[in-house]
Design a protein around this motif. Structure first.
Motif, short mmCIF file in Angstrom:
data_model
loop_
_atom_site.label_atom_id
_atom_site.label_comp_id
_atom_site.label_asym_id
_atom_site.label_seq_id
_atom_site.Cartn_x
_atom_site.Cartn_y
_atom_site.Cartn_z
N MET A 23 0.88 -1.23 0.17
CA MET A 23 0.01 0.14 -0.01
C MET A 23 0.95 1.04 -0.24
SD MET A 23 -3.70 -0.84 2.21
CE MET A 23 -2.30 -2.14 4.19
N GLY A 24 2.19 0.98 0.06
CA GLY A 24 2.68 2.04 0.01
C GLY A 24 3.12 3.14 1.34
N ILE A 25 3.04 2.01 2.27
CA ILE A 25 2.69 2.51 3.85
C ILE A 25 4.58 1.61 3.95
CG2 ILE A 25 2.13 2.17 6.02
CD1 ILE A 25 -0.50 2.48 4.33
N THR A 26 5.49 2.85 4.58
CA THR A 26 6.31 2.30 5.42
C THR A 26 6.38 2.39 7.52
OG1 THR A 26 7.79 3.85 4.47
CG2 THR A 26 7.29 1.77 2.88
N ASP A 27 5.89 3.12 7.72
CA ASP A 27 6.04 3.94 8.82
C ASP A 27 5.42 3.11 9.46
OD1 ASP A 27 7.68 6.56 9.17
OD2 ASP A 27 6.14 6.24 7.23
#
Length: 331
Positions: A23-27
């Motif tokens: 989903m493009g979430i890396t935090d």
């Protein structure tokens, strides 16, 4: 805005970690997980946990739970020992470059609902709260705890912990009481809306003492969400955002899909952009959708996919720009 995902029930390497990256979430928003002997809040253990996430391409941005704290909140003997646990955690976070600690001041009873399987749109399941059902429950073993006692205990805590946060450069993000009602089984709740949050951060003023802006809790409390975002955003006091929504009032409410509650979510996102908020945000308390077991109410996977997609779309509509991955085209 840093889109983050919580790993409360998936705090080990699994497919969900890959889904968030897809989903493009890396935090990452993580709990305190003890992988070694010794306290979970010690630097050695926390370093190992942080490295585990980094090995998978995830950056730990927020810790969203706490060492033992009930004695702190109730002003009981032993609270100074619990405060030392907090100091150790904050210093560990500072050494490891983890910038935000989300904490709360709900004594004995934390996040609470009277139902965890209310049907909503299309038969999806959500949590809900009924004052009538709550009032049928007995007092806790601590009897009646007044608001004055709770404020005194919070000030005692902040006076000792804020200087440590300043030294470590770790932001303390106070979460409002959920549900925002008082008392619960005899124990007063003091952080029930914008007024309580403001009073709390004014007790010991510091650039490192601010709030977790939980939209759902504040909407339940009857706050106008854009106005509250402006109030705290203009003070640079929003350190972390829980992006969710509800239907109903503080006496009787239920969670909703992110696009189906009382709040104008696009207007909320535009207001975050207006005040210059660029901290971590996560889609919170999602419905359990078809085919899911509801083992983790509010945190099953399909609802999180929906909530994140909706939230990311609103961010783009509001003016936020996200870095895009560049994958070589397969010929």
């Amino acid at each position: 805005m840093q889109v983050a995902e919580a790993y409360f029930f998936h705090d080990y390497v699994c497919d969900f970690w890959d889904l968030t990256k897809q989903m493009g979430i890396t935090d990452a928003v993580i709990p305190l997980t003890s992988l070694m002997e010794g306290p979970a809040w010690g630097v050695e253990n926390l370093s190992k946990v942080k490295q585990m996430y980094e090995n998978e391409g995830l950056r730990v941005t927020v810790i969203e739970n706490m060492p033992p704290s009930n004695k702190i909140k109730l002003g009981l003997p032993g609270r100074d020992e619990e405060i030392e646990y907090f100091k150790t955690l904050i210093r560990s976070m500072g050494l490891l470059g983890i910038p935000v600690l989300c904490y709360n001041f709900m004594a004995e009873i934390g996040w609470f609902r009277t139902s965890m399987n209310m049907p909503t749109r299309g038969g999806a399941l959500v949590s809900g709260y009924s004052r009538q059902a709550m009032e049928a429950l007995p007092l806790t073993e601590y009897g009646h705890v007044s608001e004055e006692q709770m404020w005194d205990n919070l000030k005692y805590f902040l006076e000792r912990i804020v200087p440590v946060a300043e030294e470590a450069k770790v932001k303390l993000a106070l979460h409002p009481d959920d549900p925002p009602v008082t008392p619960l089984r005899g124990i007063s709740r003091i952080i029930r809306g914008a007024e309580g949050l403001q009073r709390a951060i004014d007790l010991v003023p510091s650039p490192y003492s601010g709030i977790t802006f939980c939209q759902g809790t504040l909407a339940t409390a009857g706050e106008d969400i854009p106005s509250a975002i402006r109030q705290f955003g203009k003070q640079d006091k929003i350190f972390f955002v829980h992006f969710r929504d509800v239907a109903g009032t503080s006496d009787n409410f239920y969670e909703t899909f992110h696009d189906d509650g009382k709040t104008d979510m696009l207007e909320a996102m535009k207001t975050y952009y207006e005040v210059g908020f660029n901290g971590p945000v996560r889609a919170d308390h999602v419905p359990t959708m078809a085919g899911e077991p509801n083992h983790y109410p509010g945190y099953e996977i399909m609802g999180r996919l929906f909530g994140n997609g909706y939230m990311i779309g609103l961010m783009e509509a509001a003016g936020y720009k996200r870095e895009k991955s560049h994958v070589q085209t397969v010929k």
